[in-house]
Design a protein around this motif. Sequence first.
Motif, PDB file in Angstrom:
ATOM      1  N   UNK A   3       0.814  -1.206   0.000  1.00 18.97           N
ATOM      2  CA  UNK A   3       0.000   0.000   0.000  1.00 18.97           C
ATOM      3  C   UNK A   3       0.852   1.262   0.000  1.00 18.97           C
ATOM      4  N   UNK A   4       2.079   1.168   0.484  1.00 17.19           N
ATOM      5  CA  UNK A   4       2.987   2.322   0.409  1.00 17.19           C
ATOM      6  C   UNK A   4       3.290   2.647  -1.055  1.00 17.19           C
ATOM      7  N   UNK A   5       3.451   1.618  -1.870  1.00 16.66           N
ATOM      8  CA  UNK A   5       3.660   1.837  -3.302  1.00 16.66           C
ATOM      9  C   UNK A   5       2.405   2.420  -3.936  1.00 16.66           C
ATOM     10  N   UNK A   6       1.234   1.975  -3.475  1.00 17.30           N
ATOM     11  CA  UNK A   6      -0.024   2.525  -3.978  1.00 17.30           C
ATOM     12  C   UNK A   6      -0.093   4.023  -3.704  1.00 17.30           C
ATOM     13  N   UNK A   7       0.349   4.420  -2.516  1.00 19.20           N
ATOM     14  CA  UNK A   7       0.325   5.844  -2.162  1.00 19.20           C
ATOM     15  C   UNK A   7       1.235   6.645  -3.094  1.00 19.20           C
ATOM     16  N   UNK A   8       2.414   6.136  -3.363  1.00 20.29           N
ATOM     17  CA  UNK A   8       3.347   6.820  -4.263  1.00 20.29           C
ATOM     18  C   UNK A   8       2.738   6.944  -5.654  1.00 20.29           C
ATOM     19  N   UNK A   9       2.116   5.859  -6.130  1.00 19.57           N
ATOM     20  CA  UNK A   9       1.498   5.878  -7.456  1.00 19.57           C
ATOM     21  C   UNK A   9       0.393   6.920  -7.529  1.00 19.57           C
ATOM     22  N   UNK A  10      -0.441   6.976  -6.505  1.00 15.70           N
ATOM     23  CA  UNK A  10      -1.543   7.934  -6.478  1.00 15.70           C
ATOM     24  C   UNK A  10      -1.016   9.364  -6.517  1.00 15.70           C
ATOM     25  N   UNK A  11      -0.016   9.648  -5.691  1.00 16.03           N
ATOM     26  CA  UNK A  11       0.546  10.999  -5.660  1.00 16.03           C
ATOM     27  C   UNK A  11       1.193  11.342  -6.993  1.00 16.03           C
ATOM     28  N   UNK A  12       1.887  10.379  -7.599  1.00 14.64           N
ATOM     29  CA  UNK A  12       2.516  10.619  -8.894  1.00 14.64           C
ATOM     30  C   UNK A  12       1.466  10.903  -9.967  1.00 14.64           C
ATOM     31  N   UNK A  13       0.353  10.177  -9.916  1.00 16.49           N
ATOM     32  CA  UNK A  13      -0.714  10.390 -10.898  1.00 16.49           C
ATOM     33  C   UNK A  13      -1.285  11.800 -10.798  1.00 16.49           C
ATOM     34  N   UNK A  14      -1.591  12.232  -9.584  1.00  9.53           N
ATOM     35  CA  UNK A  14      -2.159  13.570  -9.430  1.00  9.53           C
ATOM     36  C   UNK A  14      -1.156  14.648  -9.828  1.00  9.53           C
ATOM     37  N   UNK A  15       0.113  14.456  -9.481  1.00  7.54           N
ATOM     38  CA  UNK A  15       1.143  15.415  -9.895  1.00  7.54           C
ATOM     39  C   UNK A  15       1.246  15.463 -11.417  1.00  7.54           C
ATOM     40  N   UNK A  16       1.106  14.299 -12.050  1.00  4.20           N
ATOM     41  CA  UNK A  16       1.266  14.200 -13.496  1.00  4.20           C
ATOM     42  C   UNK A  16       0.154  14.920 -14.253  1.00  4.20           C
ATOM     43  N   UNK A  17      -1.087  14.828 -13.754  1.00  2.00           N
ATOM     44  CA  UNK A  17      -2.196  15.439 -14.497  1.00  2.00           C
ATOM     45  C   UNK A  17      -2.421  16.896 -14.110  1.00  2.00           C
ATOM     46  N   UNK A  18      -1.881  17.314 -12.961  1.00  2.00           N
ATOM     47  CA  UNK A  18      -2.222  18.649 -12.456  1.00  2.00           C
ATOM     48  C   UNK A  18      -1.726  19.759 -13.391  1.00  2.00           C
ATOM     49  N   UNK A  19      -0.472  19.685 -13.824  1.00  7.07           N
ATOM     50  CA  UNK A  19       0.077  20.770 -14.646  1.00  7.07           C
ATOM     51  C   UNK A  19      -0.625  20.888 -15.996  1.00  7.07           C
ATOM     52  N   UNK A  20      -0.740  19.796 -16.789  1.00  8.86           N
ATOM     53  CA  UNK A  20      -1.445  19.945 -18.060  1.00  8.86           C
ATOM     54  C   UNK A  20      -2.919  20.301 -17.889  1.00  8.86           C
ATOM     55  N   UNK A  21      -3.542  19.836 -16.797  1.00  5.48           N
ATOM     56  CA  UNK A  21      -4.949  20.199 -16.563  1.00  5.48           C
ATOM     57  C   UNK A  21      -5.076  21.692 -16.288  1.00  5.48           C
ATOM     58  N   UNK A  22      -4.224  22.210 -15.417  1.00  2.00           N
ATOM     59  CA  UNK A  22      -4.289  23.638 -15.093  1.00  2.00           C
ATOM     60  C   UNK A  22      -4.006  24.486 -16.332  1.00  2.00           C
ATOM     61  N   UNK A  23      -3.086  24.028 -17.181  1.00  2.00           N
ATOM     62  CA  UNK A  23      -2.782  24.782 -18.398  1.00  2.00           C
ATOM     63  C   UNK A  23      -4.005  24.891 -19.305  1.00  2.00           C
TER      64      UNK A  23
END
Length: 467
Positions: free
Chosen positions: A120-140
Amino acid sequence: MSNPADQDTRPITSTRDLVDVLAAGNKPRDLWRIGTEHEKFGFVRPEAATPERPAFSSPDYEHEGIGALLKGVEQQGDWTPITDGPAVIGLKGAGVNKGAAISLEPAGQFELSGTPLASLHETRVELERHFDMIRAPARALGLGFAPLGFHPFATRASLPWMPKSRYAIMRSYMPKVGTMGLDMMQRTCTVQVNLDFSSEADMVRKMRVSLALQPVATALFANSPFYEGKPNGWLSNRAQVWTDTDNARSGIPAFCFEEGFGFERYVDWALDVPMYFIVRDGKLIDVSGRSFRAWLNGERQDGLEGLTPTIGDFEDHLTTLFPDVRLKQFLEMRGADAGSAEMMLAQSALWVGLLYDDAALAAAESLVREHDWETYRVLRGDVPARALNTPFGSGTVRDVAARMVDIAAQGLRARALHNEAGQDETVLLAPLQALAAGAPTQAERWLECYNGPWAGDVKRILLEAEV
């Protein structure tokens, strides 16, 4: 469903072939993994006067909306497009994202199907990476994403339809078999965790425990108290929608609790659930309402003349079954509303704790056997309105949830998997422990805001729920 190029084209010779499809999921404990899937609603951020759901762009997916967002994510690397005709309707992961996929639900709900991970620690990292990944192009693009169980104010007519052949077939079929199927498609979001089993007997134990306790999970994760801008009388309107979507393929199937349940019995049920489509030459053929069993038996079926059922056809058919726990080559927990990142992680932690430790699974079995199976089937229809405050036995669902969360914590402690800070996986159960102790559900907190600082303006939920 499988990509057409990857589809297993072997003809089905007997139902034993189909049993073997499910049995192929048997894995030794050291290969058990955790796969988390989560959906979220897109919206135009408040730079626009009236936030509306972002539409899909033209099939070249270069210019605006969801299509442009997919392009922006792809350009970050380690993703390749998934197409349906000329339209890009998702991304397949590579490199650090190998095993993951991004897909679009019917009205553009953005979904990550995560990589199967060991902890589940890896799941947490994946989730955070996903949100970081979509945030910049979404905001743009002026977009944001809010994970909620049911869209808080959009009407069906105001929402787009993604250019995905599967959804066109379902859109036509759903009104024939229930009153809320189109709401399910366009206006709901969920979070689910996919978990493994070691044998048929292990699958049966996990299926029964998780089906029985799925209504309790629905109560814990209730996060959809609004309908078209007003309180709707439900704390989980998403769960209420599922009570009349397509009951031939949904809910808590009674046969799962009957003597002799196993892979073969699930196959028997699946064969009698009406079909949606098959794939030939890379294209979907609408065979909605046809019988897979009749086709397999060689009986005449309109649209299936001269076609031989294949293993790939059955694997695709399995993806069109929607019980609260779905069996494929793993078990999918499907009873929860989408919610905050912390609640998404807590949903995975809850089921991993309950099902991946022998002592915890035995304790969970003892818990559910305090009532007959039919009690839980009835509870499924009761919890959408009052969630944890639903009367149950001599108390409420909150009492069962507290015991359920305690058992999950025992199971996670036994796994003894620690992060860099020395914390075991129980740290992810914190939101559920608070709920079990009396904290309001996500839905109840939103209602407090609606009746308080929001002064009845439900659209404020989007920014406050944004990930």
